[in-house]
Design an enzyme around this catalytic site. Structure first.
Site, PDB file in Angstrom:
ATOM      1  N   ASP A 177     -11.854  10.227  -4.313  1.00  0.00           N
ATOM      2  CA  ASP A 177     -11.801   9.202  -5.222  1.00  0.00           C
ATOM      3  C   ASP A 177     -12.672   7.749  -4.618  1.00  0.00           C
ATOM      4  O   ASP A 177     -12.220   6.747  -4.118  1.00  0.00           O
ATOM      5  CB  ASP A 177     -10.073   8.519  -4.902  1.00  0.00           C
ATOM      6  CG  ASP A 177      -9.546   7.578  -6.007  1.00  0.00           C
ATOM      7  OD1 ASP A 177     -10.336   7.645  -7.029  1.00  0.00           O
ATOM      8  OD2 ASP A 177      -8.570   6.933  -5.666  1.00  0.00           O
ATOM      9  N   VAL A 211      -0.350  -2.746   0.019  1.00  0.00           N
ATOM     10  CA  VAL A 211      -1.035  -3.140   1.239  1.00  0.00           C
ATOM     11  C   VAL A 211      -0.728  -4.601   1.749  1.00  0.00           C
ATOM     12  O   VAL A 211      -0.855  -5.394   0.863  1.00  0.00           O
ATOM     13  CB  VAL A 211      -2.502  -2.831   1.280  1.00  0.00           C
ATOM     14  CG1 VAL A 211      -3.268  -3.219   2.577  1.00  0.00           C
ATOM     15  CG2 VAL A 211      -2.630  -1.396   0.784  1.00  0.00           C
ATOM     16  N   GLY A 215      -3.277  -6.159  -1.430  1.00  0.00           N
ATOM     17  CA  GLY A 215      -3.548  -4.897  -2.307  1.00  0.00           C
ATOM     18  C   GLY A 215      -2.435  -4.128  -2.869  1.00  0.00           C
ATOM     19  O   GLY A 215      -1.344  -4.265  -2.203  1.00  0.00           O
TER      20      GLY A 215
END
Length: 257
Positions: A135, A27, A20
């Site tokens: 978020d 990540v 990611g």
């Protein structure tokens, strides 16, 4: 380059591949040698290590997540630095994210209920600890192979009552497509702002699309403030009136409603 750590050893972790990328971190999937298990290794890219804002966000995420122990919040195992780059080692979720799940279109009622029934209590728990996520979105809900759903990424979270003037706690931060009206206007927010974002996510799971779509982030933020969402049942008629009403309640423009 985001692939720069592949094949290297970071702390006690052997970096395998990228799983990611975000605005402030990459990540990786890594092998924890001592425990013989996969982990998700979140690393601040080298180009940001001299930027205090990014360093602060990274260290704040560690501080916040260390206070949150809930079965549906992704647990953090470790925190450290590798050649000046901070990293966080977290549980590896092999099932991907809800965002990836949505690539196939709207979810079934059973899928929606299973996800919300796990994420809503996790969010409520964070709120009881005074933490606003800020978020909430499908890419920040990760899935395990056994159907478990986990809330992640507290990188721009805020602790209620905390004072400060830097970008980590003040101003407009978040993702416009999932942002509450008060968040989009940089007004004071509380737990109800996260509930709005969860409502946007529920709308998307129910219909396969977001309630507000436009060409620019600014225009999406304006729509969050000024326009009512389209009727979910107009986009996916099999949705029950009960689910539609839950979505409407969550997407009220005024927090008081």
């Amino acid at each position: 380059m985001s692939e720069e750590l592949i094949g290297q050893k970071v702390g006690g972790y052997e970096v395998l591949d990228v799983i990611g990328r975000g605005g402030m971190a990459v990540v990786y999937r890594a092998q924890q040698v001592s425990m013989n298990r996969y982990v998700a290794l979140k690393v601040l890219p080298r180009q940001f290590v001299s930027d205090d804002t990014y360093i602060q966000r990274f260290t704040r995420e560690v501080k916040i997540i260390s206070q949150l122990e809930h079965r549906n919040i992704v647990p953090v195992y470790d925190y450290g630095q590798h050649e000046g780059q901070p990293y966080i080692a977290m549980r590896y979720m092999s099932g991907g994210s809800v965002d990836e799940l949505l690539a196939g279109g709207a979810l079934s009622v059973e899928q929606m209920v299973a996800i919300i029934a796990q994420i809503a209590p996790a969010l409520d728990y964070a709120h009881t600890k005074g933490v606003l996520h800020r978020d909430i979105k499908p890419s920040n809900v990760l899935l395990a192979d056994d159907g478990g759903a986990y809330l992640t990424d507290f990188g721009i979270a805020r602790i209620l009552g905390e004072s400060g003037t830097n970008i980590t706690t003040q101003g407009v931060v978040g993702t416009p497509s999932y942002m509450s009206p008060e968040q989009a206007q940089a007004h004071e927010i509380d737990a109800r702002s996260d509930i709005y974002s969860l409502g946007v996510m529920l709308f998307e799971m129910a219909t396969g699309r977001r309630p507000f779509e436009s060409d620019t982030p600014y225009s999406i933020a304006v729509m969050q403030v000024t326009q009512p969402p389209p009727a979910p049942r107009s986009l996916n008629p099999p949705i029950s009136p009960v689910i539609e009403q839950v979505i409407y309640n969550a997407l009220n423009k005024r927090p008081a409603d």
